[in-house]
Design a protein around this motif. Sequence first.
Motif, PDB file in Angstrom:
ATOM      1  N   SER A 288       0.810  -1.228   0.000  1.00  0.00           N
ATOM      2  CA  SER A 288       0.000   0.000   0.000  1.00  0.00           C
ATOM      3  C   SER A 288       0.843   1.277   0.000  1.00  0.00           C
ATOM      4  CB  SER A 288      -0.923   0.010   1.223  1.00  0.00           C
ATOM      5  OG  SER A 288      -0.159   0.003   2.425  1.00  0.00           O
ATOM      6  N   TYR A 289       2.158   1.138   0.058  1.00  0.00           N
ATOM      7  CA  TYR A 289       2.994   2.332   0.162  1.00  0.00           C
ATOM      8  C   TYR A 289       2.852   3.236  -1.052  1.00  0.00           C
ATOM      9  CZ  TYR A 289       7.149   5.267   0.520  1.00  0.00           C
ATOM     10  OH  TYR A 289       7.996   6.339   0.577  1.00  0.00           O
ATOM     11  N   HIS A 290       2.715   2.680  -2.224  1.00  0.00           N
ATOM     12  CA  HIS A 290       2.666   3.475  -3.453  1.00  0.00           C
ATOM     13  C   HIS A 290       1.240   3.858  -3.853  1.00  0.00           C
ATOM     14  CE1 HIS A 290       6.902   2.704  -3.964  1.00  0.00           C
ATOM     15  NE2 HIS A 290       6.695   1.405  -3.900  1.00  0.00           N
ATOM     16  N   THR A 291       0.253   3.395  -3.109  1.00  0.00           N
ATOM     17  CA  THR A 291      -1.138   3.706  -3.462  1.00  0.00           C
ATOM     18  C   THR A 291      -1.881   4.470  -2.377  1.00  0.00           C
ATOM     19  OG1 THR A 291      -1.840   1.540  -2.610  1.00  0.00           O
ATOM     20  CG2 THR A 291      -1.284   1.685  -4.960  1.00  0.00           C
ATOM     21  N   SER A 292      -1.395   4.407  -1.140  1.00  0.00           N
ATOM     22  CA  SER A 292      -2.091   5.049  -0.026  1.00  0.00           C
ATOM     23  C   SER A 292      -1.893   6.559  -0.037  1.00  0.00           C
ATOM     24  CB  SER A 292      -1.591   4.469   1.300  1.00  0.00           C
ATOM     25  OG  SER A 292      -2.070   5.219   2.391  1.00  0.00           O
ATOM     26  N   LEU A 293      -2.981   7.315   0.210  1.00  0.00           N
ATOM     27  CA  LEU A 293      -2.895   8.769   0.300  1.00  0.00           C
ATOM     28  C   LEU A 293      -2.105   9.196   1.538  1.00  0.00           C
ATOM     29  CD1 LEU A 293      -6.510   9.841  -0.760  1.00  0.00           C
ATOM     30  CD2 LEU A 293      -4.403   9.959  -2.107  1.00  0.00           C
ATOM     31  N   ALA A 294      -2.225   8.422   2.625  1.00  0.00           N
ATOM     32  CA  ALA A 294      -1.487   8.749   3.850  1.00  0.00           C
ATOM     33  C   ALA A 294       0.015   8.648   3.620  1.00  0.00           C
ATOM     34  CB  ALA A 294      -1.916   7.817   4.984  1.00  0.00           C
ATOM     35  N   TRP A 295       0.451   7.596   2.935  1.00  0.00           N
ATOM     36  CA  TRP A 295       1.872   7.455   2.641  1.00  0.00           C
ATOM     37  C   TRP A 295       2.339   8.510   1.645  1.00  0.00           C
ATOM     38  CZ3 TRP A 295       5.170   5.400   5.611  1.00  0.00           C
ATOM     39  CH2 TRP A 295       4.884   4.278   6.381  1.00  0.00           C
ATOM     40  N   ALA A 296       1.480   8.888   0.722  1.00  0.00           N
ATOM     41  CA  ALA A 296       1.841   9.955  -0.221  1.00  0.00           C
ATOM     42  C   ALA A 296       2.056  11.270   0.520  1.00  0.00           C
ATOM     43  CB  ALA A 296       0.746  10.109  -1.277  1.00  0.00           C
ATOM     44  N   ALA A 297       1.183  11.543   1.502  1.00  0.00           N
ATOM     45  CA  ALA A 297       1.340  12.765   2.302  1.00  0.00           C
ATOM     46  C   ALA A 297       2.629  12.725   3.108  1.00  0.00           C
ATOM     47  CB  ALA A 297       0.139  12.931   3.228  1.00  0.00           C
ATOM     48  N   HIS A 298       2.953  11.551   3.639  1.00  0.00           N
ATOM     49  CA  HIS A 298       4.197  11.431   4.403  1.00  0.00           C
ATOM     50  C   HIS A 298       5.407  11.606   3.512  1.00  0.00           C
ATOM     51  CE1 HIS A 298       7.475   9.218   6.503  1.00  0.00           C
ATOM     52  NE2 HIS A 298       6.998   9.886   7.537  1.00  0.00           N
ATOM     53  N   ARG A 299       5.352  11.087   2.280  1.00  0.00           N
ATOM     54  CA  ARG A 299       6.469  11.270   1.352  1.00  0.00           C
ATOM     55  C   ARG A 299       6.682  12.748   1.048  1.00  0.00           C
ATOM     56  NH1 ARG A 299       4.299   6.737  -1.247  1.00  0.00           N
ATOM     57  NH2 ARG A 299       3.356   8.028  -2.875  1.00  0.00           N
ATOM     58  N   TRP A 300       5.584  13.470   0.833  1.00  0.00           N
ATOM     59  CA  TRP A 300       5.705  14.900   0.568  1.00  0.00           C
ATOM     60  C   TRP A 300       6.283  15.642   1.772  1.00  0.00           C
ATOM     61  CZ3 TRP A 300       6.052  17.640  -3.566  1.00  0.00           C
ATOM     62  CH2 TRP A 300       5.489  17.192  -4.763  1.00  0.00           C
ATOM     63  N   LEU A 301       5.842  15.243   2.981  1.00  0.00           N
ATOM     64  CA  LEU A 301       6.351  15.890   4.187  1.00  0.00           C
ATOM     65  C   LEU A 301       7.848  15.673   4.337  1.00  0.00           C
ATOM     66  CD1 LEU A 301       5.897  17.401   6.846  1.00  0.00           C
ATOM     67  CD2 LEU A 301       5.322  15.209   7.918  1.00  0.00           C
ATOM     68  N   THR A 302       8.305  14.443   4.141  1.00  0.00           N
ATOM     69  CA  THR A 302       9.737  14.164   4.265  1.00  0.00           C
ATOM     70  C   THR A 302      10.538  14.825   3.142  1.00  0.00           C
ATOM     71  OG1 THR A 302       9.386  12.061   3.099  1.00  0.00           O
ATOM     72  CG2 THR A 302       9.408  12.007   5.501  1.00  0.00           C
ATOM     73  N   ASN A 303       9.979  14.864   1.937  1.00  0.00           N
ATOM     74  CA  ASN A 303      10.680  15.526   0.839  1.00  0.00           C
ATOM     75  C   ASN A 303      10.819  17.025   1.082  1.00  0.00           C
ATOM     76  OD1 ASN A 303      11.134  13.222  -0.683  1.00  0.00           O
ATOM     77  ND2 ASN A 303       9.233  13.405  -1.830  1.00  0.00           N
ATOM     78  N   ILE A 304       9.766  17.623   1.645  1.00  0.00           N
ATOM     79  CA  ILE A 304       9.819  19.060   1.929  1.00  0.00           C
ATOM     80  C   ILE A 304      10.847  19.355   3.015  1.00  0.00           C
ATOM     81  CG2 ILE A 304       8.523  20.997   2.916  1.00  0.00           C
ATOM     82  CD1 ILE A 304       6.062  19.920   1.450  1.00  0.00           C
ATOM     83  N   THR A 305      10.811  18.584   4.098  1.00  0.00           N
ATOM     84  CA  THR A 305      11.715  18.843   5.222  1.00  0.00           C
ATOM     85  C   THR A 305      13.151  18.424   4.918  1.00  0.00           C
ATOM     86  OG1 THR A 305      11.080  16.694   6.191  1.00  0.00           O
ATOM     87  CG2 THR A 305       9.894  18.658   6.953  1.00  0.00           C
TER      88      THR A 305
END
Length: 299
Positions: free
Chosen positions: A142-159
């Motif tokens: 589910s890592y590549h399909t979940s909206l929650a994981w997508a939000a976490h990826r964006w958060l880590t990429n931003i920080t």
Amino acid sequence: MMTLLIFSQGKCGLSKGITRYMTAMATGDLMVLVFSVIVSQIIKDYFPGSLLKYTLACRLNVFLQGLSLQLSIWFTIAFTFDRFVAICCNKLKARYCTERTANVVISIVSAFNIMVNIPLPFRYEPTHVLNNEQLGCRTIASYHTSLAWAAHRWLTNITNMFLPIPLLLLLNSLTAHHILAASRARRALKSNRGGAGQMGRDPELKTRRTSIILLFTISSCFIVLSAPITVIHICVGVTRLVAFQGSSSLYVTVRLAFLLMCTSSCTNTCIYALTQRRFREEVKNMLKYPSSLLCKPRY
């Protein structure tokens, strides 16, 4: 380790607040070397029978690896902001540039980055189970399909990627602009007083020029070493490429960019600390008399 030991003695002539930031930066850099280089790149690849074969240890290392990289970055930014306040904000300087504030900022930065990285271990699941023991790590489906994981990826990429470089550039640019403006005003004042002939030997102007060189050295090193992995993250996000072939040039590029990012975490302490004469003296003393720092602590 040597840097941490030297700073703990308080003999470098730095304020307690700066010493706190420098110690935090050195700690973050050491964590990167341990978890992102030694454990993840050496032990994992060349010692397949180590504890990392267990899923629990693998998950813990993923958490510590992500945390160490973020701490190294944000401790540097916190220290840069402290120097920005000290140089550009005279009214705020007395209240902000203190040991107490440094402790609070370091604690907040650490807590925030711990919370950001808490989900990382849950990204992985066991590769297989043998004798009721979970072994290996693989990304959950589910890592590549979940909206929650997508939000976490964006958060880590931003920080991790998108925010640090512009923020560091902004702080250093504002600080350099303030130093240049103060230097011009000082030159004009000396010229009006008939001291133009001595401006070339003005120690204050020399100190300010050194500060500008130091600031832009920090920015340049951080950008040059961190930009490649940032560009790759952007490209991967746009193309949605999630896997690489081991022999491909793209894989080699990613590994090289990761190497540069790890190197970036090692330059900050050197740039800030090795420019201090008393720090260099303590390094020499430690190399000549290793027991001196251990036997005569200063608090």
